[in-house]
Motif scaffolding. Structure first.
Motif, PDB file in Angstrom:
ATOM      1  N   SER A   2     -20.400  54.383 -42.346  1.00  0.00           N
ATOM      2  CA  SER A   2     -19.168  53.589 -42.329  1.00  0.00           C
ATOM      3  C   SER A   2     -19.323  52.417 -43.295  1.00  0.00           C
ATOM      4  O   SER A   2     -20.439  51.995 -43.592  1.00  0.00           O
ATOM      5  CB  SER A   2     -18.903  53.059 -40.927  1.00  0.00           C
ATOM      6  OG  SER A   2     -19.648  51.878 -40.707  1.00  0.00           O
ATOM      7  N   GLU A   4     -18.951  49.381 -42.891  1.00  0.00           N
ATOM      8  CA  GLU A   4     -19.640  48.222 -42.307  1.00  0.00           C
ATOM      9  C   GLU A   4     -21.157  48.400 -42.381  1.00  0.00           C
ATOM     10  O   GLU A   4     -21.875  47.524 -42.812  1.00  0.00           O
ATOM     11  CB  GLU A   4     -19.210  48.026 -40.845  1.00  0.00           C
ATOM     12  CG  GLU A   4     -18.087  47.032 -40.673  1.00  0.00           C
ATOM     13  CD  GLU A   4     -16.752  47.537 -41.214  1.00  0.00           C
ATOM     14  OE1 GLU A   4     -16.491  48.753 -41.083  1.00  0.00           O
ATOM     15  OE2 GLU A   4     -16.001  46.731 -41.778  1.00  0.00           O
ATOM     16  N   HIS A 185     -12.522  40.954 -45.107  1.00  0.00           N
ATOM     17  CA  HIS A 185     -11.835  41.197 -43.839  1.00  0.00           C
ATOM     18  C   HIS A 185     -10.993  39.991 -43.430  1.00  0.00           C
ATOM     19  O   HIS A 185      -9.870  40.133 -42.982  1.00  0.00           O
ATOM     20  CB  HIS A 185     -12.845  41.518 -42.735  1.00  0.00           C
ATOM     21  CG  HIS A 185     -13.382  42.913 -42.801  1.00  0.00           C
ATOM     22  ND1 HIS A 185     -12.582  44.008 -43.000  1.00  0.00           N
ATOM     23  CD2 HIS A 185     -14.643  43.400 -42.685  1.00  0.00           C
ATOM     24  CE1 HIS A 185     -13.323  45.107 -43.012  1.00  0.00           C
ATOM     25  NE2 HIS A 185     -14.574  44.758 -42.833  1.00  0.00           N
ATOM     26  N   GLU A 190      -8.143  41.064 -41.094  1.00  0.00           N
ATOM     27  CA  GLU A 190      -8.748  42.092 -40.230  1.00  0.00           C
ATOM     28  C   GLU A 190      -9.825  41.416 -39.373  1.00  0.00           C
ATOM     29  O   GLU A 190     -11.021  41.572 -39.625  1.00  0.00           O
ATOM     30  CB  GLU A 190      -9.346  43.205 -41.094  1.00  0.00           C
ATOM     31  CG  GLU A 190      -8.279  43.960 -41.854  1.00  0.00           C
ATOM     32  CD  GLU A 190      -8.833  44.696 -43.070  1.00  0.00           C
ATOM     33  OE1 GLU A 190      -8.057  45.408 -43.725  1.00  0.00           O
ATOM     34  OE2 GLU A 190     -10.026  44.536 -43.366  1.00  0.00           O
ATOM     35  N   THR A 192     -10.874  41.745 -36.258  1.00  0.00           N
ATOM     36  CA  THR A 192     -11.815  42.473 -35.397  1.00  0.00           C
ATOM     37  C   THR A 192     -13.094  42.774 -36.161  1.00  0.00           C
ATOM     38  O   THR A 192     -14.197  42.470 -35.710  1.00  0.00           O
ATOM     39  CB  THR A 192     -11.182  43.798 -34.922  1.00  0.00           C
ATOM     40  OG1 THR A 192      -9.803  43.561 -34.666  1.00  0.00           O
ATOM     41  CG2 THR A 192     -11.859  44.327 -33.693  1.00  0.00           C
ATOM     42  N   GLN A 193     -12.939  43.366 -37.367  1.00  0.00           N
ATOM     43  CA  GLN A 193     -14.115  43.709 -38.163  1.00  0.00           C
ATOM     44  C   GLN A 193     -14.867  42.436 -38.558  1.00  0.00           C
ATOM     45  O   GLN A 193     -16.093  42.387 -38.529  1.00  0.00           O
ATOM     46  CB  GLN A 193     -13.712  44.456 -39.431  1.00  0.00           C
ATOM     47  CG  GLN A 193     -13.159  45.849 -39.178  1.00  0.00           C
ATOM     48  CD  GLN A 193     -11.642  45.843 -39.077  1.00  0.00           C
ATOM     49  OE1 GLN A 193     -11.037  44.951 -38.489  1.00  0.00           O
ATOM     50  NE2 GLN A 193     -11.005  46.851 -39.641  1.00  0.00           N
ATOM     51  N   TRP A 196     -17.020  41.232 -35.683  1.00  0.00           N
ATOM     52  CA  TRP A 196     -18.235  42.011 -35.461  1.00  0.00           C
ATOM     53  C   TRP A 196     -19.317  41.619 -36.450  1.00  0.00           C
ATOM     54  O   TRP A 196     -20.454  41.347 -36.069  1.00  0.00           O
ATOM     55  CB  TRP A 196     -17.932  43.515 -35.588  1.00  0.00           C
ATOM     56  CG  TRP A 196     -17.417  44.089 -34.311  1.00  0.00           C
ATOM     57  CD1 TRP A 196     -16.166  44.560 -34.076  1.00  0.00           C
ATOM     58  CD2 TRP A 196     -18.131  44.224 -33.078  1.00  0.00           C
ATOM     59  NE1 TRP A 196     -16.052  44.975 -32.776  1.00  0.00           N
ATOM     60  CE2 TRP A 196     -17.245  44.784 -32.139  1.00  0.00           C
ATOM     61  CE3 TRP A 196     -19.433  43.919 -32.675  1.00  0.00           C
ATOM     62  CZ2 TRP A 196     -17.610  45.057 -30.826  1.00  0.00           C
ATOM     63  CZ3 TRP A 196     -19.809  44.181 -31.373  1.00  0.00           C
ATOM     64  CH2 TRP A 196     -18.901  44.750 -30.461  1.00  0.00           C
ATOM     65  N   LEU A 197     -18.942  41.615 -37.719  1.00  0.00           N
ATOM     66  CA  LEU A 197     -19.940  41.336 -38.753  1.00  0.00           C
ATOM     67  C   LEU A 197     -20.434  39.895 -38.650  1.00  0.00           C
ATOM     68  O   LEU A 197     -21.629  39.631 -38.770  1.00  0.00           O
ATOM     69  CB  LEU A 197     -19.353  41.604 -40.144  1.00  0.00           C
ATOM     70  CG  LEU A 197     -19.022  43.059 -40.447  1.00  0.00           C
ATOM     71  CD1 LEU A 197     -18.427  43.189 -41.839  1.00  0.00           C
ATOM     72  CD2 LEU A 197     -20.275  43.930 -40.341  1.00  0.00           C
TER      73      LEU A 197
END
Lengths: 225, 232
Positions: A2, A4, A185, A190, A192-193, A196-197
């Protein structure tokens, strides 16, 4: 993979290669700075420390010019058949080596400075060659310095952003490292992404620093960096 | 004072318009430049802008729906033209063959997520069925200004930028391919009054100024098309 995970892997690869290269390049520089009384010591120290104070944009701008087709290095790499370095992973390695140089050299230099000359002289009287003395006296004694240098260089390269943004060109799998992926992002909303990162980065950096501090404490009681 | 969020492609023209406006009206303008997507995100999060000069229609429309743009103030101040540009002479004399080789020099585009000119470039690739061929050669700039800079420094062999940027570039030489408008959807650049500028007379004055015949002539000269206004 992916996008990410691709960015995570790319970032780790960049930081790993940069750290390995810098330990090789930085050790002789740090040794010379710690031991030499040459007049050029101060200017070279300043040169090494420049990436600490310069905005990454200055570095990125000059790299873009220097590595580009009009720049000295760009013309050299083109003549060697490597092509131009901006927008390539190799270009990021070159940039990171310059950008993270003080994070390798300064801890090593401090470690070398604390090594007692008597020990080296004692080793010399036992007929240890300069090479021997370096590898069997200096390196073991400077171990905390090497550890600090490696960890800080690795972590600092992971956190690199401005220079990559300027010479990377945002290519997935090649130059799109974590910090740039997060920026991308966030700009595209974006979240959400981005969350996470970013949370991953935060946790990682914290764990790295905690381990560094506790390891250093163990290796050298009383000296806390 | 008017604070303006301005799409990067319009930088050179805006820099001409600001002193003219200030001289005419006595108001002052503070402009911030960036990609339309980035500016949109900033406005959504309360950035202190009175007017927005976007490089698309979609973001101003969204701001209007979301309440950050004042309804009924949107208008098209410019239609952008996409250009494939290189600083090398003759490189683009045959643009199709330049684009179809998989191993040619790097091609810079605006980040399609945030730069409308980047979306237009992707549409061109789609239209010519070249996307998979050129993908390995693509680099993307954070805004169309960075995209242009990649090409201007020669680090990218060519790039899809705004015609206005090429016109504003004050060096001779280079080659360009004016992309036929049939290959991408129109780059309709809309301006609007933002919630924060609602009661700011200077902001309203600036938007009226932007609609004037005189200003539209400047915008056209710089490499855009403009629409006739109801006030003409």
């Amino acid at each position: 993979m992916s996008p990410e995970w691709q960015a995570v892997w790319l970032t780790l690869k960049l930081a790993g290669i940069t750290t390995a290269l810098l330990l090789v390049i930085g050790t002789p520089i740090a040794w010379w700075l710690a031991r030499s009384r040459h007049w050029a010591r101060q200017p070279i120290s300043a040169l090494v420390a420049l990436p600490l104070v310069l905005p990454p944009t200055v570095l990125g701008f000059y790299l873009l010019i220097l590595l580009g087709p009009d720049g000295a290095i760009g013309q050299l790499t083109e003549r060697l058949g490597i092509g131009l370095l901006p927008f390539t992973f190799e270009g990021l390695v070159v940039a990171s080596v310059i950008y993270s140089l003080p994070f390798t050299v300064q801890p090593l230099q401090n470690a070398f400075l604390t090594i007692n000359d008597n020990l080296l002289e004692a080793a010399a009287t036992l007929r240890a060659s300069p090479r021997d003395r370096f590898f069997s006296v200096v390196i073991p004694l400077a171990r905390p310095g090497f550890l600090t240098a490696a960890v800080l260089t690795f972590a600092h390269t992971i956190g690199e952003f401005g220079v990559v943004l300027m010479i990377g060109g945002n290519i997935p799998g090649e130059t799109k490292v974590l910090s740039v992926a997060i920026f991308d992002h966030v700009e595209a909303l974006e979240y959400t992404q981005a969350h996470w990162l970013s949370a991953g980065m935060l946790l990682f950096s914290f764990v790295v620093l905690v381990s560094l501090y506790s390891l250093n404490n163990r290796l050298q009681p009383g000296v806390v960096r | 004072m008017v604070t303006a969020a301005v799409a990067a492609n319009f930088t050179a023209t805006m820099e001409k318009l600001v002193p003219l406006f200030e001289q005419r009206t006595g108001h002052t303008v503070r402009a911030s430049y960036g990609s339309t997507g980035k500016l949109y995100a900033q406005i959504r999060h309360g950035a202190p802008f009175d007017v927005f000069l976007a490089a698309d229609r979609a973001r101003p429309e969204r701001l209007e729906r979301e309440g950050d743009g004042v309804a009924g103030t949107r208008f098209t101040y410019a239609e952008g033209r996409l250009v494939l540009w290189s600083r090398e002479d003759n490189r683009l004399s045959d643009p199709e063959s330049f684009l179809t080789s998989a191993s040619g020099p790097r091609i810079a585009i605006g980040n399609p997520k945030t730069a409308p000119y980047g979306i237009a470039a992707m549409e061109v690739f789609d239209h010519l069925e070249l996307l998979e061929t050129v993908r390995p050669r693509l680099v993307s700039g954070d805004s169309i200004a960075q995209t242009f800079q990649f090409v201007a420094t020669g680090n990218a062999g060519a790039g899809f930028v705004a015609l206005a940027q090429v016109r504003a570039w004050n060096q001779t030489g280079g080659s360009a391919w004016l992309v036929p408008e049939s290959l991408h959807s129109p780059i309709t650049q809309q301006a609007q009054l933002l919630k924060r500028g609602k009661n700011n007379a200077a902001a309203a004055a600036f938007l009226a100024f932007l609609k004037s015949k005189e200003v539209r002539a400047i915008i056209e000269k710089d490499g855009y098309d403009t629409e006739p206004m109801p006030t003409d």
